[in-house]
Design an enzyme around this catalytic site. Structure first.
Site, PDB file in Angstrom:
ATOM      1  N   LYS A  13       0.832  -1.217   0.000  1.00 52.80           N
ATOM      2  CA  LYS A  13       0.000   0.000   0.000  1.00 52.80           C
ATOM      3  C   LYS A  13       0.860   1.259   0.000  1.00 52.80           C
ATOM      4  O   LYS A  13       0.609   2.189  -0.760  1.00 52.80           O
ATOM      5  CB  LYS A  13      -0.925   0.033   1.230  1.00 52.80           C
ATOM      6  CG  LYS A  13      -1.882  -1.135   1.327  1.00 52.80           C
ATOM      7  CD  LYS A  13      -2.827  -0.996   2.513  1.00 52.80           C
ATOM      8  CE  LYS A  13      -2.145  -1.053   3.868  1.00 52.80           C
ATOM      9  NZ  LYS A  13      -1.586  -2.377   4.214  1.00 52.80           N
ATOM     10  N   ARG A  88      -9.209   0.627   8.973  1.00 52.46           N
ATOM     11  CA  ARG A  88      -8.725  -0.715   9.303  1.00 52.46           C
ATOM     12  C   ARG A  88      -9.820  -1.558   9.957  1.00 52.46           C
ATOM     13  O   ARG A  88      -9.605  -2.729  10.193  1.00 52.46           O
ATOM     14  CB  ARG A  88      -7.609  -0.629  10.346  1.00 52.46           C
ATOM     15  CG  ARG A  88      -6.193  -0.285   9.900  1.00 52.46           C
ATOM     16  CD  ARG A  88      -5.469  -1.411   9.237  1.00 52.46           C
ATOM     17  NE  ARG A  88      -4.146  -1.728   9.726  1.00 52.46           N
ATOM     18  CZ  ARG A  88      -3.031  -1.038   9.483  1.00 52.46           C
ATOM     19  NH1 ARG A  88      -3.063   0.065   8.788  1.00 52.46           N
ATOM     20  NH2 ARG A  88      -1.871  -1.460   9.938  1.00 52.46           N
ATOM     21  N   ARG A 127      11.857  -6.369   5.277  1.00 52.88           N
ATOM     22  CA  ARG A 127      11.664  -4.918   5.109  1.00 52.88           C
ATOM     23  C   ARG A 127      12.471  -4.155   6.162  1.00 52.88           C
ATOM     24  O   ARG A 127      12.592  -4.581   7.301  1.00 52.88           O
ATOM     25  CB  ARG A 127      10.172  -4.591   5.272  1.00 52.88           C
ATOM     26  CG  ARG A 127       9.850  -3.129   5.065  1.00 52.88           C
ATOM     27  CD  ARG A 127       8.431  -2.965   4.586  1.00 52.88           C
ATOM     28  NE  ARG A 127       7.476  -2.903   5.675  1.00 52.88           N
ATOM     29  CZ  ARG A 127       6.175  -2.663   5.497  1.00 52.88           C
ATOM     30  NH1 ARG A 127       5.682  -2.465   4.298  1.00 52.88           N
ATOM     31  NH2 ARG A 127       5.372  -2.628   6.522  1.00 52.88           N
ATOM     32  N   ARG A 162      11.417  -2.634  11.996  1.00 52.66           N
ATOM     33  CA  ARG A 162      10.405  -2.107  12.909  1.00 52.66           C
ATOM     34  C   ARG A 162      10.120  -3.110  14.024  1.00 52.66           C
ATOM     35  O   ARG A 162      10.193  -4.312  13.810  1.00 52.66           O
ATOM     36  CB  ARG A 162       9.106  -1.837  12.143  1.00 52.66           C
ATOM     37  CG  ARG A 162       9.121  -0.528  11.410  1.00 52.66           C
ATOM     38  CD  ARG A 162       8.010  -0.373  10.397  1.00 52.66           C
ATOM     39  NE  ARG A 162       6.702  -0.867  10.798  1.00 52.66           N
ATOM     40  CZ  ARG A 162       5.615  -0.785  10.022  1.00 52.66           C
ATOM     41  NH1 ARG A 162       5.689  -0.209   8.838  1.00 52.66           N
ATOM     42  NH2 ARG A 162       4.463  -1.246  10.432  1.00 52.66           N
ATOM     43  N   ARG A 173      -0.154  -9.488  13.363  1.00 53.15           N
ATOM     44  CA  ARG A 173      -0.737  -8.430  12.518  1.00 53.15           C
ATOM     45  C   ARG A 173      -1.579  -9.030  11.398  1.00 53.15           C
ATOM     46  O   ARG A 173      -2.613  -8.493  11.026  1.00 53.15           O
ATOM     47  CB  ARG A 173       0.374  -7.539  11.926  1.00 53.15           C
ATOM     48  CG  ARG A 173       0.911  -6.531  12.939  1.00 53.15           C
ATOM     49  CD  ARG A 173       2.215  -5.944  12.469  1.00 53.15           C
ATOM     50  NE  ARG A 173       2.057  -5.042  11.349  1.00 53.15           N
ATOM     51  CZ  ARG A 173       3.044  -4.726  10.507  1.00 53.15           C
ATOM     52  NH1 ARG A 173       4.234  -5.263  10.653  1.00 53.15           N
ATOM     53  NH2 ARG A 173       2.840  -3.864   9.545  1.00 53.15           N
TER      54      ARG A 173
END
Ligand code: AMP
Length: 213
Positions: A13, A88, A127, A162, A173
């Site tokens: 996204k 969300r 990532r 992160r 998640r």
């Protein structure tokens, strides 16, 4: 353009939103970036949000709607906006509908980025994100590494994994996404706004979206 970008964490996204800003100057609004900025700055919002974020849980709807109610009224939204990571939950989508009606804003579409789970797991665990809250550039150790290891190409700050991108937090998640966010696809289908895109490459996704506009 006035778009909602839907899709699991790691569906792309943010990358797609950044590319779309270059098409017509619409702004990217990422609730995740806003929240990480607030945590880094140590604001009240950041203090309230941090525990939820680190655990991979959603931040309560009232905090998110407080942020978005203000953000959508800022001048730079007049050209258009790309909602990245918001809404969300169904209550957020319902509150957004009321907010947009009040502001006299009509959405063009809600784009669902569809990506296979194994691709998502691989992308999220590799990532890396710039630790500078004003930058938050995204890299990938496999497909898009920094020129100098661990250092952001754009601003020179350290690039980190992160806290919510450990294997445990990622799994959580994705469960949260399936339970709370995936139902939004049905919500926007009923609204006649959904566009499903197979998100293999971000360039192909951008081409599909601009063609539909
Ligand atoms: P993201 O960068 O979009 O993956 O967001 C990172 C984290 O910020 C999420 O795991 C949530 O804890 C929080 N967050 C971001 N956007 C929202 C939202 N719209 N509603 C609730 N929590 C959010």
């Amino acid at each position: 353009m006035k778009l909602i970008l839907l899709g699991a964490p790691g569906a792309g996204k943010g990358t797609v939103a950044k590319l779309l800003t270059e098409v017509d100057g619409s702004v990217q609004i990422s609730t995740g970036d806003i929240l990480r900025g607030a945590v880094a700055a140590g604001t009240e919002l950041g203090k309230k949000a941090q525990g939820f974020m680190d655990a991979g849980d959603l931040v309560p709807d009232d905090l998110i709607m407080g942020i978005m109610g203000d953000r959508l009224q800022e001048d730079d939204c007049a050209k258009g906006f790309l909602l990245d990571g918001f809404p969300r939950t169904i209550p957020q989508a319902e509150a957004l509908k009321v907010l947009l009606t009040d502001l006299g804003i009509e959405l063009d579409m809600a784009v669902n980025l569809d990506v296979a789970r194994d691709v998502i797991l691989d992308r999220l665990s590799t990532r890396r994100t710039c630790s500078n809250s004003d930058c938050q550039a995204i890299y990938n150790v496999k497909s898009n590494p920094t020129k100098e290891e661990g250092i952001c190409d754009k601003c020179g700050s350290p690039v980190v994994q992160r806290a919510d991108e450990t294997e445990e937090a990622i799994t959580h998640r994705l469960e949260t996404y399936n339970e709370k966010t995936a139902p939004l696809i049905g919500f926007y289908e009923k609204e006649g706004l959904i566009v499903n895109v197979n998100a293999t490459s971000s360039d192909a996704v951008v081409a599909a979206i601009t063609e539909k506009l």
